[in-house]
Design a protein around this motif. Sequence first.
Motif, PDB file in Angstrom:
ATOM      1  N   MET A 113       0.830  -1.216   0.000  1.00  0.00           N
ATOM      2  CA  MET A 113       0.000   0.000   0.000  1.00  0.00           C
ATOM      3  C   MET A 113       0.857   1.255   0.000  1.00  0.00           C
ATOM      4  SD  MET A 113      -3.477  -0.359   2.232  1.00  0.00           S
ATOM      5  CE  MET A 113      -4.050   1.333   2.057  1.00  0.00           C
ATOM      6  N   THR A 139       2.186   1.725  -3.566  1.00  0.00           N
ATOM      7  CA  THR A 139       1.240   1.937  -4.661  1.00  0.00           C
ATOM      8  C   THR A 139       0.200   2.981  -4.270  1.00  0.00           C
ATOM      9  OG1 THR A 139      -0.110   0.079  -3.890  1.00  0.00           O
ATOM     10  CG2 THR A 139       1.509  -0.396  -5.604  1.00  0.00           C
ATOM     11  N   THR A 140      -0.705   2.595  -3.397  1.00  0.00           N
ATOM     12  CA  THR A 140      -1.838   3.448  -3.034  1.00  0.00           C
ATOM     13  C   THR A 140      -1.385   4.808  -2.514  1.00  0.00           C
ATOM     14  OG1 THR A 140      -3.035   1.426  -2.494  1.00  0.00           O
ATOM     15  CG2 THR A 140      -3.993   3.491  -1.727  1.00  0.00           C
ATOM     16  N   ASN A 154       0.046   7.387  -4.977  1.00  0.00           N
ATOM     17  CA  ASN A 154      -0.879   7.932  -5.972  1.00  0.00           C
ATOM     18  C   ASN A 154      -1.046   9.433  -5.728  1.00  0.00           C
ATOM     19  OD1 ASN A 154      -3.731   8.827  -6.710  1.00  0.00           O
ATOM     20  ND2 ASN A 154      -3.612   6.868  -7.761  1.00  0.00           N
ATOM     21  N   ILE A 200      -4.371  10.749  -4.365  1.00  0.00           N
ATOM     22  CA  ILE A 200      -4.568  10.365  -2.962  1.00  0.00           C
ATOM     23  C   ILE A 200      -3.699  11.226  -2.050  1.00  0.00           C
ATOM     24  CG2 ILE A 200      -4.133   8.513  -1.282  1.00  0.00           C
ATOM     25  CD1 ILE A 200      -5.309   6.589  -3.446  1.00  0.00           C
ATOM     26  N   TYR A 240      -5.570  -4.673   2.337  1.00  0.00           N
ATOM     27  CA  TYR A 240      -5.005  -3.857   1.263  1.00  0.00           C
ATOM     28  C   TYR A 240      -6.103  -3.082   0.541  1.00  0.00           C
ATOM     29  CZ  TYR A 240      -2.539  -2.711  -3.051  1.00  0.00           C
ATOM     30  OH  TYR A 240      -1.986  -2.042  -4.102  1.00  0.00           O
ATOM     31  N   LYS A 277      -6.668  -0.749  -2.923  1.00  0.00           N
ATOM     32  CA  LYS A 277      -6.130  -0.206  -4.173  1.00  0.00           C
ATOM     33  C   LYS A 277      -6.422   1.291  -4.192  1.00  0.00           C
ATOM     34  CE  LYS A 277      -7.208  -4.368  -6.793  1.00  0.00           C
ATOM     35  NZ  LYS A 277      -8.543  -4.949  -6.998  1.00  0.00           N
ATOM     36  N   PRO A 278      -5.684   2.057  -5.019  1.00  0.00           N
ATOM     37  CA  PRO A 278      -5.937   3.498  -5.087  1.00  0.00           C
ATOM     38  C   PRO A 278      -7.410   3.808  -5.351  1.00  0.00           C
ATOM     39  CG  PRO A 278      -3.914   2.985  -6.241  1.00  0.00           C
ATOM     40  CD  PRO A 278      -4.505   1.671  -5.807  1.00  0.00           C
ATOM     41  N   LYS A 279      -8.029   3.066  -6.286  1.00  0.00           N
ATOM     42  CA  LYS A 279      -9.428   3.317  -6.641  1.00  0.00           C
ATOM     43  C   LYS A 279     -10.336   3.134  -5.419  1.00  0.00           C
ATOM     44  CE  LYS A 279     -11.949   0.663  -9.478  1.00  0.00           C
ATOM     45  NZ  LYS A 279     -12.153  -0.186 -10.660  1.00  0.00           N
ATOM     46  N   GLU A 280     -10.065   2.090  -4.635  1.00  0.00           N
ATOM     47  CA  GLU A 280     -10.889   1.797  -3.458  1.00  0.00           C
ATOM     48  C   GLU A 280     -10.718   2.886  -2.399  1.00  0.00           C
ATOM     49  OE1 GLU A 280     -10.726  -3.080  -3.553  1.00  0.00           O
ATOM     50  OE2 GLU A 280      -8.953  -2.003  -2.872  1.00  0.00           O
ATOM     51  N   LEU A 281      -9.462   3.311  -2.195  1.00  0.00           N
ATOM     52  CA  LEU A 281      -9.230   4.348  -1.195  1.00  0.00           C
ATOM     53  C   LEU A 281      -9.851   5.673  -1.626  1.00  0.00           C
ATOM     54  CD1 LEU A 281      -8.101   5.181   1.514  1.00  0.00           C
ATOM     55  CD2 LEU A 281      -5.903   5.620   0.418  1.00  0.00           C
ATOM     56  N   LYS A 282      -9.820   5.965  -2.913  1.00  0.00           N
ATOM     57  CA  LYS A 282     -10.441   7.200  -3.413  1.00  0.00           C
ATOM     58  C   LYS A 282     -11.932   7.222  -3.101  1.00  0.00           C
ATOM     59  CE  LYS A 282      -7.282   7.975  -7.192  1.00  0.00           C
ATOM     60  NZ  LYS A 282      -7.088   7.759  -8.614  1.00  0.00           N
TER      61      LYS A 282
END
Length: 120
Positions: free
Chosen positions: A21, A24-25, A28, A31, A105, A107-112
Amino acid sequence: MKRKKTIVFIQTDWCQFCHAMKNTTFKNEEIIKELNNTFYFVDFNAEEKRAVVFNKTTFQFKPTGNNSGTHELAIALGTINKQLNFPVLCVLNSENEIIFQHSGYLKPKELKLILAKLKE
């Protein structure tokens, strides 16, 4: 002035998903911008050895073996359904009450999506 929500990323040195994370995440750009502009962000190592004062309570490191243990603050903020699985994303409101927790974990999309919901 409205106080920001706090996002605590609870991780350990040995947790592969935590490192993934971070690499990657949390690299971003959207983010990073969102976290900096809208939230207080805290990266907390669950094996931190120092005492931490939070909400007028002192949390200590609790050894569980020779070279292992977990910080009480990680347990307090990261336990979901009586389990502590890393990484944990814990969100606190301006009163420092837990309003959201997610373990695993993201992903960037999920955290956004989560950050967008938290802004509402």
